[in-house]
Write a protein that holds these residues in place. Structure first.
Motif, PDB file in Angstrom:
ATOM      1  N   UNK A  98      -3.865  -0.893   3.140  1.00  0.00           N
ATOM      2  CA  UNK A  98      -3.791  -1.728   1.937  1.00  0.00           C
ATOM      3  C   UNK A  98      -2.413  -2.324   1.722  1.00  0.00           C
ATOM      4  N   UNK A  99      -1.426  -1.865   2.495  1.00  0.00           N
ATOM      5  CA  UNK A  99      -0.090  -2.426   2.323  1.00  0.00           C
ATOM      6  C   UNK A  99       0.803  -1.967   3.437  1.00  0.00           C
ATOM      7  N   UNK A 100       2.023  -2.489   3.462  1.00  0.00           N
ATOM      8  CA  UNK A 100       2.914  -2.184   4.575  1.00  0.00           C
ATOM      9  C   UNK A 100       3.368  -0.727   4.521  1.00  0.00           C
ATOM     10  N   UNK A 101       4.415  -0.428   3.749  1.00  0.00           N
ATOM     11  CA  UNK A 101       4.855   0.964   3.645  1.00  0.00           C
ATOM     12  C   UNK A 101       5.726   1.125   2.399  1.00  0.00           C
ATOM     13  N   UNK A 102       5.759   2.364   1.906  1.00  0.00           N
ATOM     14  CA  UNK A 102       6.594   2.682   0.744  1.00  0.00           C
ATOM     15  C   UNK A 102       7.793   3.470   1.230  1.00  0.00           C
ATOM     16  N   UNK A 103       8.996   3.118   0.781  1.00  0.00           N
ATOM     17  CA  UNK A 103      10.186   3.896   1.132  1.00  0.00           C
ATOM     18  C   UNK A 103      10.594   4.724  -0.067  1.00  0.00           C
ATOM     19  N   UNK A 104      10.783   6.014   0.177  1.00  0.00           N
ATOM     20  CA  UNK A 104      11.162   6.911  -0.923  1.00  0.00           C
ATOM     21  C   UNK A 104      11.989   8.036  -0.342  1.00  0.00           C
ATOM     22  N   UNK A 105      13.230   8.165  -0.780  1.00  0.00           N
ATOM     23  CA  UNK A 105      14.143   9.217  -0.315  1.00  0.00           C
ATOM     24  C   UNK A 105      14.214   9.279   1.207  1.00  0.00           C
ATOM     25  N   UNK A 260      -8.824  -7.800   6.386  1.00  0.00           N
ATOM     26  CA  UNK A 260      -7.928  -7.127   7.328  1.00  0.00           C
ATOM     27  C   UNK A 260      -8.078  -7.695   8.736  1.00  0.00           C
ATOM     28  N   UNK A 261      -9.339  -7.887   9.148  1.00  0.00           N
ATOM     29  CA  UNK A 261      -9.557  -8.305  10.535  1.00  0.00           C
ATOM     30  C   UNK A 261      -9.235  -9.772  10.743  1.00  0.00           C
ATOM     31  N   UNK A 262      -9.606 -10.625   9.788  1.00  0.00           N
ATOM     32  CA  UNK A 262      -9.538 -12.066  10.050  1.00  0.00           C
ATOM     33  C   UNK A 262      -8.495 -12.790   9.214  1.00  0.00           C
ATOM     34  N   UNK A 263      -8.104 -12.257   8.081  1.00  0.00           N
ATOM     35  CA  UNK A 263      -7.207 -13.007   7.202  1.00  0.00           C
ATOM     36  C   UNK A 263      -5.848 -12.351   7.053  1.00  0.00           C
ATOM     37  N   UNK A 264      -5.432 -11.627   8.096  1.00  0.00           N
ATOM     38  CA  UNK A 264      -4.055 -11.144   8.147  1.00  0.00           C
ATOM     39  C   UNK A 264      -3.731  -9.991   7.224  1.00  0.00           C
ATOM     40  N   UNK A 265      -4.735  -9.350   6.609  1.00  0.00           N
ATOM     41  CA  UNK A 265      -4.463  -8.185   5.777  1.00  0.00           C
ATOM     42  C   UNK A 265      -3.458  -8.494   4.683  1.00  0.00           C
ATOM     43  N   UNK A 266      -2.373  -7.717   4.670  1.00  0.00           N
ATOM     44  CA  UNK A 266      -1.375  -7.907   3.615  1.00  0.00           C
ATOM     45  C   UNK A 266      -0.313  -8.936   3.998  1.00  0.00           C
ATOM     46  N   UNK A 267      -0.547  -9.732   5.038  1.00  0.00           N
ATOM     47  CA  UNK A 267       0.423 -10.766   5.408  1.00  0.00           C
ATOM     48  C   UNK A 267       0.156 -12.044   4.630  1.00  0.00           C
ATOM     49  N   UNK A 268       1.224 -12.786   4.374  1.00  0.00           N
ATOM     50  CA  UNK A 268       1.078 -14.091   3.735  1.00  0.00           C
ATOM     51  C   UNK A 268       2.171 -14.988   4.290  1.00  0.00           C
ATOM     52  N   UNK A 269       2.004 -16.324   4.208  1.00  0.00           N
ATOM     53  CA  UNK A 269       3.017 -17.222   4.770  1.00  0.00           C
ATOM     54  C   UNK A 269       4.385 -16.984   4.128  1.00  0.00           C
ATOM     55  N   UNK A 289      10.039  -1.921  -1.271  1.00  0.00           N
ATOM     56  CA  UNK A 289       8.863  -1.482  -2.026  1.00  0.00           C
ATOM     57  C   UNK A 289       8.229  -2.634  -2.787  1.00  0.00           C
ATOM     58  N   UNK A 290       9.103  -3.516  -3.349  1.00  0.00           N
ATOM     59  CA  UNK A 290       8.581  -4.663  -4.095  1.00  0.00           C
ATOM     60  C   UNK A 290       7.834  -5.609  -3.161  1.00  0.00           C
ATOM     61  N   UNK A 291       8.404  -5.814  -1.951  1.00  0.00           N
ATOM     62  CA  UNK A 291       7.745  -6.684  -0.974  1.00  0.00           C
ATOM     63  C   UNK A 291       6.386  -6.101  -0.588  1.00  0.00           C
TER      64      UNK A 291
END
Lengths: 384, 172
Positions: A98-105, A260-269, A289-291
């Motif tokens: 559902x998203x890239x990744x969360x950075x925490x500590x 996810x398969x055809x529309x690039x998932x969480x990617x956008x131009x 995290x915001x990105x």
């Protein structure tokens, strides 16, 4: 895996589970609103502002209805049927990124239930198990209409699974991985989204997704004039609710899989530009995290569009006849998807990414030619 | 006892129970559902061995496709009433003999077979993943793999030929 990571992971899993349920719940409301809009009426507007409490009212009604089990029915299987349907529907959202990744500590945790290297096969396997809920329920009701409805639903699902699998194979050939995360990572720039490199595969997959969810124009299992209520004729109360709810969860999951398969998932131009600007101004951790959050919102926007598309089609197109449905699945979609796999293979061999467009162009030319060559229909003057 | 061991024993118990229910169930539909449960437990065993691809394919092919067709056929045939005439003493005897011979063969094979010991330090845990499986299938065992696919193709063409409606056949 240390404790912080475990806690964050559990929160992510619980949130995905909850979001799936909430979206499925409000899909029922949205469906009626969309239907109302398309038919120029208001839709539900009594419970709460804009009728927003309508799903809760429906659920309350479902729970308070009499929970009836027919005396000749196979009691345990009758109960297991709807449980299986909703269980398999809920299982498949576990592997969708559902998203890239969360950075925490200093930890980097992907926003995904589980990352397995056969993600798409997992989804496919769970989808193919969804048939059991319907078949077991239909058989256990001990009613001829339920059995016929269940058999219709099951044969439709099995038939369209083949074309769906073949459409996915073309994607796997492009990406070279079964993991959904790598498939998303392979579509980083806008023009490499699989919908542009695999237009035919997308159309086949979308059609099969409609058939798998038993949605119009393929909602043959439910047919008042022939089969009463289809496989859930004998069901009442929340058991019926489970079957209906499973359909909406399936709709959400298939929208997520399509995105996810055809529309690039969480990617956008211009994603990298946004990511760099955010990490530059807000620091490495907060910016990242915001990105990620923006990417998740974009993915959910895509998912909502496809859920809307499902509803749009439902209230626009009439249903197919059953033999037309089977002919479309076996005689058109399966040969087309095999052709798509072959052409994609040639494209990969000679390094042409957009080889699949060849079939689309040929098909459009053939369709235009055949309609141009067809004898003109003589307009009958209306007799008064 | 480690967690994986507990899972292994629980899974094995369910597998054996459901497998014996397949044989003892009076109702054919119950029997098929127990068989599906057995396949599920086998998939669990594959996952325990980190053979994820095999697990997924087992679910898709056996539980998802073949058993659905089994269930389909049994629901269509409606085998509710007992088919007593097919259970004569002769068939019972033949079944016992065949089953007994199979048991003897299996016991003989497993007594003779020696499981190669493995060293946890050098064991490659990625051996069951799809990448290594693909490397083995398409490099070392390319010919058997292709021959198996030809066999499948022949079976598929044969099924289509059998199911084809010839001119003059009745439309059901």
């Amino acid at each position: 895996m240390n404790l912080t990571e475990l806690i964050i992971k559990s929160i992510i899993i619980l949130v995905i589970f909850g979001v799936t349920l909430v979206i499925a719940m409000y899909s029922t409301w949205a469906e009626r609103k969309v239907a109302g809009f398309m038919q120029d009426r208001l839709g539900p507007n009594r419970a709460g502002p804009f009728g927003l409490l309508q799903p809760l009212a429906d659920a309350g009604k479902m729970f308070f209805k009499e929970d009836f089990i027919p005396s000749q029915a196979n009691k345990w299987l009758f109960i297991i049927g709807p449980c299986l349907a909703i269980l398999t529907a809920l299982m498949s959202s576990a592997v969708i990124p559902f998203g890239d990744s969360i950075r925490y500590e200093g930890l980097t945790i992907p926003v995904q239930g589980v990352e397995i290297n056969i993600g798409i096969l997992y989804v496919f396997g769970v989808v193919s198990l969804g048939v059991y809920g319907i078949m077991v329920g239909g058989w256990a009701s001990n009613n001829k209409f339920s059995l016929l409805g269940a058999i219709r639903a099951a044969s439709q699902n099995i038939s369209y699974e083949i074309a769906m699998g073949l459409a996915i194979i073309a994607i796997l050939m492009m990406t070279g991985s079964l993991s959904l995360r790598s498939i998303v990572a392979g579509q980083e720039s806008f023009l490499t989204w699989n919908v542009f490199t695999q237009p035919l595969g997308f159309i086949i997959f979308l059609t099969c997704a409609f058939a798998e969810c038993n949605r119009t124009p393929f909602d043959l299992p439910e047919c008042e004039t022939e089969l009463v209520g289809g496989y859930h004729t004998e069901y009442s109360s929340m058991k019926l609710g489970f079957y209906l709810f499973a359909e909406y969860i399936n709709m959400f999951v298939s929208s997520a899989v399509i995105s996810t398969l055809y529309f690039g998932g969480y990617h956008y131009p211009f994603m990298n530009t946004v990511h760099n600007a955010l990490t530059g101004s807000l620091g490495e951790v907060t910016g990242h995290n915001l990105a990620t959050l923006i990417g998740m919102l974009v993915l959910f926007a895509k998912i909502f569009f496809f859920i809307f598309f499902f509803m749009w089609v439902r209230w626009t197109l009439p249903r197919f006849r059953y033999d037309q449905l089977m002919n479309l699945g076996w005689k058109s979609l399966i040969p087309l998807s095999i052709l798509n796999v072959v052409v994609t293979g040639f494209g990969l061999l000679y390094d042409i990414e957009y080889a699949s467009w060849l079939i689309v162009i040929v098909m459009v030319v053939l369709a235009v030619m055949s309609s141009a060559r067809a004898p003109k229909r003589v307009v009958q003057p209306q007799r008064s | 006892m480690k967690a994986t061991e507990i899972i292994f024993y629980v899974l094995t118990a369910i597998t054996l129970l459901s497998a014996s229910f397949v044989v003892t169930a009076r109702n054919p539909v119950h029997s098929v559902l127990a068989l599906i449960l057995t396949f599920f437990c086998l998939t669990g065993h594959y996952v325990l061995m980190n053979a994820q691809f095999l697990a997924a394919v087992n679910i898709i092919v056996y539980a998802g496709a073949i058993m659905v067709l089994f269930l389909f056929t049994i629901m269509f045939l409606n085998l509710q009433k007992e088919d007593e005439e097919s259970k004569t003493t002769l068939t019972k005897m033949a079944a016992v003999v065949v089953g007994g011979v199979l048991l003897v063969v299996m016991v003989a094979v497993f007594r003779a077979a020696s499981v190669a010991p493995y060293d946890p330090a050098t064991y490659n845990t990625r051996v069951g993943l799809v990448e290594s499986l693909g490397m083995v299938l398409y490099k070392d065992y390319l010919l058997p793999f292709e021959l198996a696919s030809v066999l499948f193709l022949v079976a598929m063409v044969g099924a289509v030929m059998l199911g084809k409606r010839e001119p003059g056949d009745r439309h059901f």
